[in-house]
Scaffold this motif. Structure first.
Motif, PDB file in Angstrom:
ATOM      1  N   ILE A   1      41.872  38.245  36.211  1.00 39.46           N
ATOM      2  CA  ILE A   1      42.251  36.869  36.523  1.00 39.46           C
ATOM      3  C   ILE A   1      43.140  36.313  35.417  1.00 39.46           C
ATOM      4  N   CYS A   2      43.951  35.315  35.777  1.00 35.31           N
ATOM      5  CA  CYS A   2      44.719  34.573  34.790  1.00 35.31           C
ATOM      6  C   CYS A   2      43.958  33.275  34.513  1.00 35.31           C
ATOM      7  N   SER A   3      44.512  32.408  33.697  1.00 32.01           N
ATOM      8  CA  SER A   3      43.805  31.168  33.362  1.00 32.01           C
ATOM      9  C   SER A   3      43.694  30.210  34.545  1.00 32.01           C
ATOM     10  N   TYR A   4      44.477  30.436  35.594  1.00 29.99           N
ATOM     11  CA  TYR A   4      44.382  29.624  36.800  1.00 29.99           C
ATOM     12  C   TYR A   4      43.499  30.287  37.859  1.00 29.99           C
ATOM     13  N   GLU A   5      42.926  31.396  37.508  1.00 27.97           N
ATOM     14  CA  GLU A   5      42.036  32.176  38.356  1.00 27.97           C
ATOM     15  C   GLU A   5      42.750  32.916  39.483  1.00 27.97           C
TER      16      GLU A   5
ATOM     17  N   GLN B   1      18.843  35.370  39.324  1.00 25.35           N
ATOM     18  CA  GLN B   1      18.701  34.079  38.658  1.00 25.35           C
ATOM     19  C   GLN B   1      17.836  34.264  37.417  1.00 25.35           C
ATOM     20  N   TRP B   2      18.474  34.433  36.268  1.00 31.71           N
ATOM     21  CA  TRP B   2      17.753  34.679  35.025  1.00 31.71           C
ATOM     22  C   TRP B   2      17.346  33.397  34.326  1.00 31.71           C
ATOM     23  N   VAL B   3      18.203  32.403  34.363  1.00 35.33           N
ATOM     24  CA  VAL B   3      17.954  31.154  33.645  1.00 35.33           C
ATOM     25  C   VAL B   3      18.285  29.982  34.558  1.00 35.33           C
ATOM     26  N   GLY B   4      17.334  29.097  34.766  1.00 38.28           N
ATOM     27  CA  GLY B   4      17.603  27.915  35.578  1.00 38.28           C
ATOM     28  C   GLY B   4      18.162  28.250  36.950  1.00 38.28           C
ATOM     29  N   ARG B   5      19.037  27.387  37.424  1.00 40.74           N
ATOM     30  CA  ARG B   5      19.669  27.572  38.743  1.00 40.74           C
ATOM     31  C   ARG B   5      21.015  28.247  38.542  1.00 40.74           C
ATOM     32  N   THR B   6      20.961  29.561  38.300  1.00 38.89           N
ATOM     33  CA  THR B   6      22.174  30.331  38.038  1.00 38.89           C
ATOM     34  C   THR B   6      22.216  31.540  38.955  1.00 38.89           C
ATOM     35  N   GLY B   7      23.246  32.350  38.802  1.00 36.28           N
ATOM     36  CA  GLY B   7      23.369  33.597  39.555  1.00 36.28           C
ATOM     37  C   GLY B   7      24.059  33.413  40.892  1.00 36.28           C
ATOM     38  N   LEU B   8      24.285  34.527  41.542  1.00 36.86           N
ATOM     39  CA  LEU B   8      24.998  34.524  42.823  1.00 36.86           C
ATOM     40  C   LEU B   8      24.245  33.808  43.939  1.00 36.86           C
ATOM     41  N   ALA B   9      22.926  33.837  43.903  1.00 30.85           N
ATOM     42  CA  ALA B   9      22.162  33.163  44.955  1.00 30.85           C
ATOM     43  C   ALA B   9      22.403  31.656  44.905  1.00 30.85           C
ATOM     44  N   ALA B  10      22.434  31.100  43.714  1.00 31.95           N
ATOM     45  CA  ALA B  10      22.652  29.666  43.565  1.00 31.95           C
ATOM     46  C   ALA B  10      24.127  29.293  43.659  1.00 31.95           C
ATOM     47  N   HIS B  11      24.984  30.174  43.200  1.00 33.81           N
ATOM     48  CA  HIS B  11      26.433  29.914  43.166  1.00 33.81           C
ATOM     49  C   HIS B  11      27.179  31.141  43.681  1.00 33.81           C
ATOM     50  N   PRO B  12      27.228  31.314  45.002  1.00 33.24           N
ATOM     51  CA  PRO B  12      27.860  32.512  45.571  1.00 33.24           C
ATOM     52  C   PRO B  12      29.369  32.526  45.370  1.00 33.24           C
ATOM     53  N   ALA B  13      29.919  33.721  45.464  1.00 28.34           N
ATOM     54  CA  ALA B  13      31.369  33.896  45.405  1.00 28.34           C
ATOM     55  C   ALA B  13      31.998  33.271  46.640  1.00 28.34           C
ATOM     56  N   THR B  14      33.261  32.873  46.517  1.00 30.03           N
ATOM     57  CA  THR B  14      33.957  32.328  47.672  1.00 30.03           C
ATOM     58  C   THR B  14      34.247  33.443  48.679  1.00 30.03           C
ATOM     59  N   SER B  15      34.341  33.073  49.926  1.00 28.62           N
ATOM     60  CA  SER B  15      34.719  34.052  50.955  1.00 28.62           C
ATOM     61  C   SER B  15      36.158  33.817  51.410  1.00 28.62           C
ATOM     62  N   THR B  16      36.817  32.823  50.824  1.00 29.58           N
ATOM     63  CA  THR B  16      38.188  32.502  51.181  1.00 29.58           C
ATOM     64  C   THR B  16      39.140  33.528  50.569  1.00 29.58           C
ATOM     65  N   VAL B  17      39.862  34.209  51.418  1.00 33.05           N
ATOM     66  CA  VAL B  17      40.797  35.244  50.977  1.00 33.05           C
ATOM     67  C   VAL B  17      42.133  34.609  50.617  1.00 33.05           C
ATOM     68  N   THR B  18      42.668  34.975  49.458  1.00 33.02           N
ATOM     69  CA  THR B  18      44.001  34.563  49.035  1.00 33.02           C
ATOM     70  C   THR B  18      44.846  35.829  49.013  1.00 33.02           C
TER      71      THR B  18
ATOM     72  N   MET C   1      33.350  26.376  37.348  1.00 33.75           N
ATOM     73  CA  MET C   1      32.761  27.657  37.638  1.00 33.75           C
ATOM     74  C   MET C   1      33.787  28.489  38.414  1.00 33.75           C
ATOM     75  N   LEU C   2      33.866  29.760  38.092  1.00 34.87           N
ATOM     76  CA  LEU C   2      34.819  30.653  38.753  1.00 34.87           C
ATOM     77  C   LEU C   2      34.496  30.813  40.233  1.00 34.87           C
ATOM     78  N   GLN C   3      35.537  30.899  41.038  1.00 37.74           N
ATOM     79  CA  GLN C   3      35.358  31.100  42.471  1.00 37.74           C
ATOM     80  C   GLN C   3      34.929  32.519  42.812  1.00 37.74           C
ATOM     81  N   LEU C   4      35.290  33.476  41.972  1.00 37.01           N
ATOM     82  CA  LEU C   4      35.048  34.892  42.265  1.00 37.01           C
ATOM     83  C   LEU C   4      35.674  35.252  43.615  1.00 37.01           C
ATOM     84  N   ARG C   5      36.984  35.166  43.660  1.00 34.12           N
ATOM     85  CA  ARG C   5      37.720  35.448  44.898  1.00 34.12           C
ATOM     86  C   ARG C   5      37.480  36.884  45.350  1.00 34.12           C
ATOM     87  N   PRO C   6      37.471  37.109  46.666  1.00 36.28           N
ATOM     88  CA  PRO C   6      37.014  38.383  47.209  1.00 36.28           C
ATOM     89  C   PRO C   6      37.986  39.546  47.203  1.00 36.28           C
ATOM     90  N   GLY C   7      39.249  39.322  46.813  1.00 35.31           N
ATOM     91  CA  GLY C   7      40.186  40.440  46.876  1.00 35.31           C
ATOM     92  C   GLY C   7      41.442  40.197  46.067  1.00 35.31           C
TER      93      GLY C   7
END
Length: 102
Positions: free
Chosen positions: A24-28, A61-78, A1-7
């Motif tokens: 993003i590239c293939s390494y995210e 959360q549209w289907v099952g345990r999905t969406g940002l609530a279940a899988h939030p974006a990372t807060s770790t800044v790179t 699952m993608l980290q969704l980095r913050p910046g």
């Protein structure tokens, strides 16, 4: 699952999970559209690959345990600004090859 980095790794522009400007590239590795297109010329400085728009994870959360609530974006800044001289050498070495031929 993608980290969704913050910046953007280069300019630190905020890229929230719903940002259409995230690339993003293939390494995210994550950059803003401006940096990916005009500074990096569609060449990831970390792997040499190309960029694609980052998918947007549904907020709801549209289907099952999905969406940002279940899988939030990372807060770790790179944040590691690109060495533009080294990147210019990478661009020259690739000789304008498209991502599918790198």
């Amino acid at each position: 699952m993608l980290q969704l980095r913050p910046g953007c790794e280069h300019c630190n522009t905020p890229l929230p999970p719903d940002s259409p400007d995230a690339r993003i590239c293939s390494y995210e590795c994550t950059f803003c559209a401006r940096c990916a297109e005009t500074v990096l010329h569609n060449v990831c400085p970390n792997c040499g690959g190309g960029f694609a728009p980052r998918p947007i994870r549904p907020a709801r959360q549209w289907v099952g345990r999905t969406g940002l609530a279940a899988h939030p974006a990372t807060s770790t800044v790179t944040y590691r600004p690109v060495d533009l001289a080294a990147h210019a050498a990478l661009l020259a070495a690739q000789g304008g090859l498209p991502p599918t031929q790198r």
